[in-house]
Each structure stands twice: as structure tokens, then as C-alpha cells.
Design a protein around this motif. Structure first.
Motif, PDB file in Angstrom:
ATOM      1  N   GLU A 116      73.874  28.895  -1.973  1.00 40.68           N
ATOM      2  CA  GLU A 116      73.277  29.613  -3.098  1.00 40.68           C
ATOM      3  C   GLU A 116      72.664  30.945  -2.681  1.00 40.68           C
ATOM      4  OE1 GLU A 116      70.691  27.274  -5.532  1.00 40.68           O
ATOM      5  OE2 GLU A 116      72.368  26.066  -6.271  1.00 40.68           O
ATOM      6  N   ARG A 117      72.189  31.007  -1.442  1.00 46.21           N
ATOM      7  CA  ARG A 117      71.617  32.268  -0.966  1.00 46.21           C
ATOM      8  C   ARG A 117      71.632  32.291   0.550  1.00 46.21           C
ATOM      9  NH1 ARG A 117      65.519  34.362  -0.228  1.00 46.21           N
ATOM     10  NH2 ARG A 117      65.916  36.601  -0.233  1.00 46.21           N
ATOM     11  N   ASN A 118      72.018  33.413   1.126  1.00 47.72           N
ATOM     12  CA  ASN A 118      71.880  33.586   2.566  1.00 47.72           C
ATOM     13  C   ASN A 118      70.406  33.855   2.863  1.00 47.72           C
ATOM     14  OD1 ASN A 118      74.634  33.405   3.575  1.00 47.72           O
ATOM     15  ND2 ASN A 118      75.017  35.308   2.457  1.00 47.72           N
ATOM     16  N   ILE A 119      69.763  32.920   3.556  1.00 52.50           N
ATOM     17  CA  ILE A 119      68.339  33.078   3.840  1.00 52.50           C
ATOM     18  C   ILE A 119      68.163  34.225   4.845  1.00 52.50           C
ATOM     19  CG2 ILE A 119      66.248  31.941   4.644  1.00 52.50           C
ATOM     20  CD1 ILE A 119      67.403  30.718   2.099  1.00 52.50           C
ATOM     21  N   PRO A 120      67.415  35.271   4.487  1.00 53.73           N
ATOM     22  CA  PRO A 120      67.359  36.497   5.300  1.00 53.73           C
ATOM     23  C   PRO A 120      66.378  36.431   6.472  1.00 53.73           C
ATOM     24  CG  PRO A 120      66.054  36.805   3.333  1.00 53.73           C
ATOM     25  CD  PRO A 120      66.651  35.411   3.232  1.00 53.73           C
ATOM     26  N   ILE A 121      66.681  35.599   7.468  1.00 46.67           N
ATOM     27  CA  ILE A 121      65.737  35.457   8.581  1.00 46.67           C
ATOM     28  C   ILE A 121      65.619  36.738   9.402  1.00 46.67           C
ATOM     29  CG2 ILE A 121      66.153  32.974   8.726  1.00 46.67           C
ATOM     30  CD1 ILE A 121      67.757  33.505  11.279  1.00 46.67           C
ATOM     31  N   ASP A 122      66.604  37.653   9.278  1.00 41.75           N
ATOM     32  CA  ASP A 122      66.523  38.906  10.024  1.00 41.75           C
ATOM     33  C   ASP A 122      65.445  39.838   9.472  1.00 41.75           C
ATOM     34  OD1 ASP A 122      68.082  39.118   7.701  1.00 41.75           O
ATOM     35  OD2 ASP A 122      69.170  40.859   8.460  1.00 41.75           O
ATOM     36  N   THR A 123      64.879  39.503   8.298  1.00 45.42           N
ATOM     37  CA  THR A 123      63.809  40.334   7.725  1.00 45.42           C
ATOM     38  C   THR A 123      62.416  39.809   8.073  1.00 45.42           C
ATOM     39  OG1 THR A 123      63.710  39.099   5.626  1.00 45.42           O
ATOM     40  CG2 THR A 123      65.325  40.882   5.768  1.00 45.42           C
ATOM     41  N   ILE A 124      62.342  38.694   8.805  1.00 46.02           N
ATOM     42  CA  ILE A 124      61.042  38.144   9.192  1.00 46.02           C
ATOM     43  C   ILE A 124      60.335  39.108  10.132  1.00 46.02           C
ATOM     44  CG2 ILE A 124      59.889  36.274  10.452  1.00 46.02           C
ATOM     45  CD1 ILE A 124      62.098  34.393   9.470  1.00 46.02           C
ATOM     46  N   LYS A 125      59.040  39.331   9.884  1.00 53.46           N
ATOM     47  CA  LYS A 125      58.276  40.259  10.722  1.00 53.46           C
ATOM     48  C   LYS A 125      56.873  39.734  10.951  1.00 53.46           C
ATOM     49  CE  LYS A 125      56.646  43.202   6.877  1.00 53.46           C
ATOM     50  NZ  LYS A 125      57.073  42.288   5.814  1.00 53.46           N
ATOM     51  N   GLU A 126      56.197  40.326  11.911  1.00 55.25           N
ATOM     52  CA  GLU A 126      54.814  39.934  12.201  1.00 55.25           C
ATOM     53  C   GLU A 126      53.954  40.075  10.954  1.00 55.25           C
ATOM     54  OE1 GLU A 126      53.029  41.687  15.646  1.00 55.25           O
ATOM     55  OE2 GLU A 126      54.910  41.601  16.789  1.00 55.25           O
ATOM     56  N   GLY A 127      53.104  39.096  10.731  1.00 55.98           N
ATOM     57  CA  GLY A 127      52.240  39.100   9.564  1.00 55.98           C
ATOM     58  C   GLY A 127      52.753  38.238   8.431  1.00 55.98           C
ATOM     59  N   ASP A 128      54.038  37.878   8.467  1.00 61.75           N
ATOM     60  CA  ASP A 128      54.559  36.983   7.440  1.00 61.75           C
ATOM     61  C   ASP A 128      53.872  35.624   7.541  1.00 61.75           C
ATOM     62  OD1 ASP A 128      56.302  38.808   6.319  1.00 61.75           O
ATOM     63  OD2 ASP A 128      58.050  38.142   7.462  1.00 61.75           O
ATOM     64  N   ILE A 129      53.742  34.966   6.416  1.00 62.56           N
ATOM     65  CA  ILE A 129      52.999  33.708   6.328  1.00 62.56           C
ATOM     66  C   ILE A 129      53.924  32.518   6.597  1.00 62.56           C
ATOM     67  CG2 ILE A 129      51.581  32.233   4.856  1.00 62.56           C
ATOM     68  CD1 ILE A 129      50.293  34.900   5.660  1.00 62.56           C
ATOM     69  N   ILE A 130      53.379  31.521   7.299  1.00 61.97           N
ATOM     70  CA  ILE A 130      54.125  30.288   7.562  1.00 61.97           C
ATOM     71  C   ILE A 130      53.466  29.159   6.780  1.00 61.97           C
ATOM     72  CG2 ILE A 130      54.917  28.635   9.293  1.00 61.97           C
ATOM     73  CD1 ILE A 130      54.815  30.908  11.342  1.00 61.97           C
ATOM     74  N   ILE A 131      54.261  28.561   5.898  1.00 59.59           N
ATOM     75  CA  ILE A 131      53.817  27.431   5.084  1.00 59.59           C
ATOM     76  C   ILE A 131      54.399  26.161   5.685  1.00 59.59           C
ATOM     77  CG2 ILE A 131      53.930  26.365   2.790  1.00 59.59           C
ATOM     78  CD1 ILE A 131      54.478  29.286   1.738  1.00 59.59           C
ATOM     79  N   GLY A 132      53.608  25.122   5.745  1.00 63.29           N
ATOM     80  CA  GLY A 132      54.106  23.840   6.232  1.00 63.29           C
ATOM     81  C   GLY A 132      54.161  22.834   5.098  1.00 63.29           C
ATOM     82  N   ILE A 133      55.254  22.077   5.022  1.00 63.06           N
ATOM     83  CA  ILE A 133      55.346  20.986   4.060  1.00 63.06           C
ATOM     84  C   ILE A 133      55.254  19.691   4.857  1.00 63.06           C
ATOM     85  CG2 ILE A 133      56.607  20.001   2.127  1.00 63.06           C
ATOM     86  CD1 ILE A 133      58.188  22.548   1.899  1.00 63.06           C
ATOM     87  N   PRO A 134      54.287  18.837   4.543  1.00 63.01           N
ATOM     88  CA  PRO A 134      54.055  17.633   5.348  1.00 63.01           C
ATOM     89  C   PRO A 134      55.279  16.734   5.465  1.00 63.01           C
ATOM     90  CG  PRO A 134      52.211  18.020   3.876  1.00 63.01           C
ATOM     91  CD  PRO A 134      53.287  18.976   3.467  1.00 63.01           C
ATOM     92  N   SER A 135      55.367  16.063   6.591  1.00 63.53           N
ATOM     93  CA  SER A 135      56.406  15.056   6.795  1.00 63.53           C
ATOM     94  C   SER A 135      55.889  13.715   6.280  1.00 63.53           C
ATOM     95  CB  SER A 135      56.756  14.939   8.283  1.00 63.53           C
ATOM     96  OG  SER A 135      55.640  14.460   9.012  1.00 63.53           O
ATOM     97  N   SER A 136      56.801  12.781   6.097  1.00 59.70           N
ATOM     98  CA  SER A 136      56.413  11.435   5.670  1.00 59.70           C
ATOM     99  C   SER A 136      56.041  10.558   6.860  1.00 59.70           C
ATOM    100  CB  SER A 136      57.563  10.777   4.890  1.00 59.70           C
ATOM    101  OG  SER A 136      58.763  10.826   5.646  1.00 59.70           O
TER     102      SER A 136
END
Length: 309
Positions: free
Chosen positions: A153-173
Motif C-alpha cells: 500500500e505504501r513504500n515506507i520512506p525509511i530514507d527520510t528518517i533523521k535525528e530528532g524524529d520520534i520513536i513510538i513503541g507499541i507494547p508486546s503481549s
């Protein structure tokens, strides 16, 4: 003496009955084209591109067999494949399974019933597979592997990741389906029974279907599997680092009694099964669409991973 396949341990008729029962259980989707031979599943998908992956349950299956936790086993098999597909921007649709067994039995039927149910719950279909009776390979044991196909559905643009971007965690079960050779060793050496623990050790892998809803707003997704937190983040951050503060979880507190922290972050998910990387100005919108995402850190020039004490 005349030999038969059956007295060698392989019952073809039993295998055909097992396959027929599976086919009768699954409601086939419109995009599965009719293919009369059964040699393969033909999907009526040409555009957009498709993504494929394969993974298994691993040695956790030994404990699932012992305790009969077939729902959890099915969640592990589906989750390990589904979660990998969404990381590349794909919506999972089709699933194939491989069961390598000594002899088809009731436990395999129970597992397949749960597998179909789990797939249906996340919008996937079991479109084919293989069940192989191999008594000289599997002795009082069996293995399960899954293969998943999704529409990109979308190419996830990991090449645009830069310092300062936020990291969200989704808990595991829980521990999901990685690190179980180590966990089983601890259980054995320390004489610990899973049922004696204050948490559900065998709980199945969380399937992160909700991240599809934020494909349009993110820069990266990291499914935490083999190699733990550090390896998962490196796959998407590449030359960058991250400052991460992991929230406390009861099962992680437990494993850290027996494993050093550095070993743990390179083996387990540490309570976070999926990381989402996004720009700061999109954070509020993303969190409103995720079921239980929490901010755990940011992209940085170096690495620092901490566990809340």
C-alpha cells in the motif's frame, strides 16, 4: 514381504482427508483464482505490487505442544509473518502453511482450526499449504512454518528518517516467538514451571494490524524479532542511533533475574513488539490512531537503550 507407504509411517489417505477438511473449513476469497490441480494457489493480484515473507514459531512450539496452547501457537505463526509484512507497507491478505509431522493427529487439527480463526480475525485467508508426514525426520515432534502475501500500500520512506524524529513503541503481549531456546533453558535449569509465574508466559504474538491505519503518516516500522530491540531498530535507522527508555514489564523484570541487560536487548523484545518512527509534528495524530502506542525515545546520533527501574 511387500512394503507399503502406510506401514513405513506415511498414510496418504489420512493426509488427503486432513487437507480436505482444511479446504472445507476455509471460505475462499474472490481474489483466489480457481486452480483445479491444487499444486499452488493462484492469486488474482497484478497491481499494486505484492510483498511476501516466511517465518515459523520456533522452539516455543515445544511448550505449546506440552500445554496445548493452540490459539497462542496460531497467533505466533500468523503474527511473525503478518508483522514483518506491515513493516514494508503491505496489507497482508493470503497465508500458506507448512506442517512437517511424524503422523497427522488431533493436535494438528486443533492447531489448524485456531490458525484459520486467527487469520480470519486479521482479514487474511489460508489459501494453501503442505502437510508432510515424515516419521524418520520428526519423532514425537513436528514443526510449523508460515508464508504470507500482502498488497503493498505504501513504500515506507525509511530514507527520510533523521535525528530528532520520534520513536513510538507499541507494547508486546509477551516474549512473542523469539528467544525461546534461552527461555526454555532457564525454565529447565531453574526448575520453573510456566504456570507458576505471575504472567502468561506462553501468550501468543500480538498482531499489529493497527499500524496499517498510520501508513500515511510514518517514516519507519520495526518489528522486534530475532536479535532483539537493538537489531530491529538498526534495520530501519541504519546509520543513525536512538535514545530509548523502555517501560517496565513484569515478564522482562523476570527474565532480567537470569540474563544480563545487554544480552536481553540483543535477544528479546523487552516489552515492545513494534517501533514506529515519525516526525514530531505528526505524533499526536498517530497516537490517536494507535491502540496503545507510547513515546519511548527519539532518533539520535548515538545509541542509548535504557530500561526503567
Amino acid at each position: 514381504m511387500k512394503y507399503t507407504y502406510k506401514n513405513a509411517g506415511v498414510d496418504v489417505e489420512r493426509g488427503e482427508k486432513f487437507s480436505k477438511k482444511i479446504k472445507e473449513t476455509v471460505n475462499l476469497p474472490d481474489w483466489l483464482l480457481k486452480e483445479p490441480t491444487g499444486y499452488a494457489a493462484v492469486l488474482g493480484i497484478s497491481k499494486p505490487p505484492v510483498a511476501v515473507t516466511a517465518d515459523g514459531i520456533g522452539t516455543k512450539l515445544i511448550l505449546h505442544r506440552k500445554y496445548g496452547t493452540w490459539r497462542y501457537a496460531a497467533e505466533d505463526l500468523v503474527g511473525m509473518n503478518y508483522n514483518d509484512l506491515v513493516c514494508v507497507g503491505a496489507r497482508p491478505l493470503a497465508f500458506l502453511d507448512y506442517l512437517g509431522v511424524e503422523k497427522i493427529s488431533e493436535e494438528h487439527e486443533k492447531f489448524i482450526e485456531e490458525l484459520i480463526s486467527v487469520l480470519e480475525s486479521v482479514g487474511m485467508k489460508l489459501v494453501g499449504g503442505e502437510t508432510a508426514e515424515m516419521p524418520d525426520v520428526y519423532r514425537n515432534d513436528w514443526d510449523a512454518v508460515g508464508f504470507a502475501v500482502g498488497i503493498l500500500e505504501r513504500n515506507i520512506p525509511i530514507d527520510t528518517i533523521k535525528e530528532g524524529d520520534i520513536i513510538i513503541g507499541i507494547p508486546s503481549s509477551g516474549f512473542h516467538s523469539n528467544g525461546w531456546s534461552l527461555i526454555r533453558k532457564i525454565l529447565k535449569e531453574e526448575n520453573i514451571k510456566p504456570e507458576s509465574l505471575p504472567f502468561d508466559l506462553l501468550k501468543g504474538t500480538r498482531i499489529y494490524s493497527e499500524v496499517i491505519d498510520v501508513f500515511d503518516s510514518i517514516k519507519g516500522l520495526a518489528h522486534v524479532t530475532g536479535g532483539g530491540v537493538y537489531r530491529a531498530l538498526k534495520r530501519v535507522l541504519r546509520n543513525s542511533g536512538a535514545h530509548i527508555s523502555l517501560p517496565r514489564r513484569d515478564f522482562i523484570d523476570w527474565i532480567l533475574r537470569y540474563v544480563e541487560f545487554e544480552e536481553a536487548i540483543n535477544t528479546f523484545n523487552m516489552g515492545i513488539g513494534m517501533f514506529v518512527i515519525a516526525e514530531k509534528d505528526k505524533l499526536e495524530n498517530i497516537l490517536s490512531r494507535l491502540e496503545s502506542g507510547i513515546v519511548v525515545g527519539k532518533v539520535d546520533c548515538d545509541w542509548r537503550i535504557e530500561y526503567s527501574s
